[in-house]
Design a protein around this motif. Structure first.
Motif, PDB file in Angstrom:
ATOM      1  N   PRO A   1      39.668  -1.979  45.868  1.00  0.00           N
ATOM      2  CA  PRO A   1      38.741  -0.815  46.029  1.00  0.00           C
ATOM      3  C   PRO A   1      38.986  -0.228  47.592  1.00  0.00           C
ATOM      4  CG  PRO A   1      37.614  -2.452  45.272  1.00  0.00           C
ATOM      5  CD  PRO A   1      39.039  -3.133  45.276  1.00  0.00           C
ATOM      6  N   GLN A   2      39.615  -1.015  48.412  1.00  0.00           N
ATOM      7  CA  GLN A   2      39.803  -0.480  49.776  1.00  0.00           C
ATOM      8  C   GLN A   2      41.051   0.486  49.661  1.00  0.00           C
ATOM      9  OE1 GLN A   2      39.046  -3.790  48.971  1.00  0.00           O
ATOM     10  NE2 GLN A   2      36.921  -3.915  49.752  1.00  0.00           N
ATOM     11  N   ALA A   3      42.108   0.207  49.282  1.00  0.00           N
ATOM     12  CA  ALA A   3      43.283   0.938  49.003  1.00  0.00           C
ATOM     13  C   ALA A   3      43.017   2.058  48.204  1.00  0.00           C
ATOM     14  CB  ALA A   3      44.494   0.071  48.287  1.00  0.00           C
ATOM     15  N   ALA A   4      42.245   2.057  47.262  1.00  0.00           N
ATOM     16  CA  ALA A   4      41.985   3.283  46.436  1.00  0.00           C
ATOM     17  C   ALA A   4      41.035   4.144  47.369  1.00  0.00           C
ATOM     18  CB  ALA A   4      41.308   2.929  45.169  1.00  0.00           C
ATOM     19  N   TYR A   5      40.134   3.496  48.070  1.00  0.00           N
ATOM     20  CA  TYR A   5      39.395   4.281  48.980  1.00  0.00           C
ATOM     21  C   TYR A   5      40.307   4.924  50.332  1.00  0.00           C
ATOM     22  CZ  TYR A   5      35.833   5.194  52.630  1.00  0.00           C
ATOM     23  OH  TYR A   5      35.258   5.721  53.501  1.00  0.00           O
ATOM     24  N   ALA A   6      41.159   4.289  50.648  1.00  0.00           N
ATOM     25  CA  ALA A   6      42.158   4.939  51.810  1.00  0.00           C
ATOM     26  C   ALA A   6      42.826   6.344  51.253  1.00  0.00           C
ATOM     27  CB  ALA A   6      42.916   4.022  52.126  1.00  0.00           C
ATOM     28  N   ARG A   7      43.237   5.994  50.067  1.00  0.00           N
ATOM     29  CA  ARG A   7      43.985   6.820  49.360  1.00  0.00           C
ATOM     30  C   ARG A   7      43.161   8.261  49.131  1.00  0.00           C
ATOM     31  NH1 ARG A   7      46.672   7.161  44.690  1.00  0.00           N
ATOM     32  NH2 ARG A   7      45.265   5.617  43.408  1.00  0.00           N
ATOM     33  N   LEU A   8      41.973   8.196  48.663  1.00  0.00           N
ATOM     34  CA  LEU A   8      41.056   8.915  48.360  1.00  0.00           C
ATOM     35  C   LEU A   8      40.609   9.778  49.651  1.00  0.00           C
ATOM     36  CD1 LEU A   8      38.726   7.230  45.704  1.00  0.00           C
ATOM     37  CD2 LEU A   8      39.857   9.570  45.440  1.00  0.00           C
ATOM     38  N   MET A   9      40.382   9.008  50.582  1.00  0.00           N
ATOM     39  CA  MET A   9      40.044   9.690  52.057  1.00  0.00           C
ATOM     40  C   MET A   9      41.139  10.560  52.728  1.00  0.00           C
ATOM     41  SD  MET A   9      36.855   9.085  52.462  1.00  0.00           S
ATOM     42  CE  MET A   9      36.619   9.226  54.032  1.00  0.00           C
ATOM     43  N   THR A  10      42.332  10.318  52.346  1.00  0.00           N
ATOM     44  CA  THR A  10      43.605  11.086  52.827  1.00  0.00           C
ATOM     45  C   THR A  10      43.572  12.395  51.953  1.00  0.00           C
ATOM     46  OG1 THR A  10      45.191   9.995  51.316  1.00  0.00           O
ATOM     47  CG2 THR A  10      44.711   9.260  53.814  1.00  0.00           C
TER      48      THR A  10
ATOM     49  N   VAL B   1      29.697  13.849  52.660  1.00  0.00           N
ATOM     50  CA  VAL B   1      29.337  13.066  51.604  1.00  0.00           C
ATOM     51  C   VAL B   1      30.357  12.247  50.709  1.00  0.00           C
ATOM     52  CG1 VAL B   1      27.469  14.704  51.086  1.00  0.00           C
ATOM     53  CG2 VAL B   1      29.478  15.402  49.991  1.00  0.00           C
ATOM     54  N   GLU B   2      31.747  12.784  51.075  1.00  0.00           N
ATOM     55  CA  GLU B   2      32.855  12.217  50.307  1.00  0.00           C
ATOM     56  C   GLU B   2      33.257  10.959  50.628  1.00  0.00           C
ATOM     57  OE1 GLU B   2      34.747  16.648  50.450  1.00  0.00           O
ATOM     58  OE2 GLU B   2      35.594  15.479  51.550  1.00  0.00           O
ATOM     59  N   GLU B   3      32.467  10.241  51.871  1.00  0.00           N
ATOM     60  CA  GLU B   3      32.655   9.006  52.017  1.00  0.00           C
ATOM     61  C   GLU B   3      31.997   7.917  51.195  1.00  0.00           C
ATOM     62  OE1 GLU B   3      32.044   7.995  56.261  1.00  0.00           O
ATOM     63  OE2 GLU B   3      32.546   9.985  56.807  1.00  0.00           O
ATOM     64  N   THR B   4      30.955   8.264  50.619  1.00  0.00           N
ATOM     65  CA  THR B   4      30.002   7.569  49.772  1.00  0.00           C
ATOM     66  C   THR B   4      30.707   7.851  48.327  1.00  0.00           C
ATOM     67  OG1 THR B   4      28.115   7.832  51.110  1.00  0.00           O
ATOM     68  CG2 THR B   4      27.787   7.169  48.874  1.00  0.00           C
ATOM     69  N   LEU B   5      30.969   8.890  47.956  1.00  0.00           N
ATOM     70  CA  LEU B   5      31.612   9.234  46.757  1.00  0.00           C
ATOM     71  C   LEU B   5      32.955   8.612  46.441  1.00  0.00           C
ATOM     72  CD1 LEU B   5      31.612  10.877  43.896  1.00  0.00           C
ATOM     73  CD2 LEU B   5      32.681  12.764  45.173  1.00  0.00           C
ATOM     74  N   ALA B   6      33.620   8.570  47.698  1.00  0.00           N
ATOM     75  CA  ALA B   6      34.831   7.714  47.694  1.00  0.00           C
ATOM     76  C   ALA B   6      34.736   6.572  47.377  1.00  0.00           C
ATOM     77  CB  ALA B   6      35.933   7.938  48.984  1.00  0.00           C
ATOM     78  N   ARG B   7      33.698   5.546  47.816  1.00  0.00           N
ATOM     79  CA  ARG B   7      33.618   4.331  47.533  1.00  0.00           C
ATOM     80  C   ARG B   7      33.140   4.141  46.074  1.00  0.00           C
ATOM     81  NH1 ARG B   7      30.562   4.827  52.917  1.00  0.00           N
ATOM     82  NH2 ARG B   7      31.796   3.559  54.108  1.00  0.00           N
ATOM     83  N   ILE B   8      32.508   5.033  45.337  1.00  0.00           N
ATOM     84  CA  ILE B   8      32.056   4.833  44.077  1.00  0.00           C
ATOM     85  C   ILE B   8      33.276   5.035  43.261  1.00  0.00           C
ATOM     86  CG2 ILE B   8      30.750   6.082  42.141  1.00  0.00           C
ATOM     87  CD1 ILE B   8      28.610   6.915  44.226  1.00  0.00           C
TER      88      ILE B   8
ATOM     89  N   ALA C   1      36.647   4.626  44.324  1.00  0.00           N
ATOM     90  CA  ALA C   1      37.387   3.456  44.371  1.00  0.00           C
ATOM     91  C   ALA C   1      37.211   2.401  43.749  1.00  0.00           C
ATOM     92  CB  ALA C   1      37.582   3.208  45.885  1.00  0.00           C
ATOM     93  N   SER C   2      35.964   2.019  43.691  1.00  0.00           N
ATOM     94  CA  SER C   2      35.371   0.869  42.971  1.00  0.00           C
ATOM     95  C   SER C   2      35.539   1.022  41.489  1.00  0.00           C
ATOM     96  CB  SER C   2      33.949   0.629  43.288  1.00  0.00           C
ATOM     97  OG  SER C   2      33.805   0.049  44.517  1.00  0.00           O
ATOM     98  N   TRP C   3      35.230   2.154  40.963  1.00  0.00           N
ATOM     99  CA  TRP C   3      35.665   2.699  39.555  1.00  0.00           C
ATOM    100  C   TRP C   3      37.008   2.426  39.220  1.00  0.00           C
ATOM    101  CZ3 TRP C   3      37.314   7.680  37.890  1.00  0.00           C
ATOM    102  CH2 TRP C   3      37.202   7.771  36.487  1.00  0.00           C
ATOM    103  N   MET C   4      37.684   2.995  39.859  1.00  0.00           N
ATOM    104  CA  MET C   4      39.259   2.772  39.672  1.00  0.00           C
ATOM    105  C   MET C   4      39.686   1.627  39.868  1.00  0.00           C
ATOM    106  SD  MET C   4      40.420   6.113  42.263  1.00  0.00           S
ATOM    107  CE  MET C   4      42.109   5.736  42.001  1.00  0.00           C
ATOM    108  N   ALA C   5      39.204   0.500  40.469  1.00  0.00           N
ATOM    109  CA  ALA C   5      39.444  -0.858  40.444  1.00  0.00           C
ATOM    110  C   ALA C   5      38.801  -1.659  39.183  1.00  0.00           C
ATOM    111  CB  ALA C   5      39.267  -1.405  41.999  1.00  0.00           C
TER     112      ALA C   5
END
Length: 191
Positions: free
Chosen positions: A11-20, A27-34, A36-40
């Motif tokens: 999830p952390q790697a997916a989050y990093a990709r989403l944030m870039t 609001v995108e920080e919280t959404l990116a966590r959701i 990223a976890s979903w993708m993982a």
């Protein structure tokens, strides 16, 4: 119909990709966590995180325009359609309590409802990384409702308690939360 996520990254790697790939809204920080976890394959979010493909695509284009959503196909679980009435009640409650009535809050309404269909703590079912993420989400998107959670009740219990009170249904056996034998289940730490 159930779909299985291919957990090819953390999830952390997916989050990093989403944030870039994001537009830059806070609001995108919280959404990116959701996301990223979903993708993982973590959490219980259904396909398209409860939005449907069209709204999911619109949300991603708006908030993460540089992210290729083609890799997000076939991720998630099917939604339990037998809980439709419950979902409609939650939708009414959350839509009536949006902070600014923005499109993002409408999307977040569907996302939170999808998380409520899980059987764990809401922050875990959404795929958030810790409970303060959910508190921030609720205050940012549903402030008129969230500010009534003055005693830090667990969010899923709080939402369903609000639904019961709206319908005039009081199922608690105790005259107040402070004397209830289930107090720790509602207000204790969410570990």
């Amino acid at each position: 119909m159930a779909f299985a996520a291919l957990a090819i990254e953390s999830p952390q790697a997916a989050y990093a990709r989403l944030m870039t790939a994001r537009r830059g809204d806070p609001v995108e920080e919280t959404l990116a966590r959701i996301l990223a976890s979903w993708m993982a394959g973590e959490g219980v979010m259904p396909e398209w995180i409860g939005l449907g493909e069209h709204d999911f695509s619109r949300m991603m284009q708006h908030h993460f325009p540089k992210f290729d959503i083609r890799e997000m196909r076939d991720i998630g679980l099917g939604v339990d359609l037998e809980r439709g009435a419950e979902m409609n009640d939650l939708r009414k409650l959350l839509l009536a309590s949006r902070t600014t009535c923005s499109q993002f809050e409408t999307w977040m309404t569907s996302i939170v409802i999808a998380g409520c269909l899980g059987s764990d703590h809401l922050w875990q079912d959404l795929g958030l990384w810790e409970r303060p993420d959910l508190t921030r989400l609720m205050l940012e998107n549903f402030r008129p409702l969230a500010i009534h959670n003055t005693r830090d009740m667990k969010w899923k219990k709080f939402l369903y308690k609000q639904l019961c009170e709206t319908e005039g249904i009081y199922t608690c056996r105790a005259p107040s939360c402070e004397v209830c034998t289930d107090y720790a289940a509602c207000f204790g730490p969410e570990e």
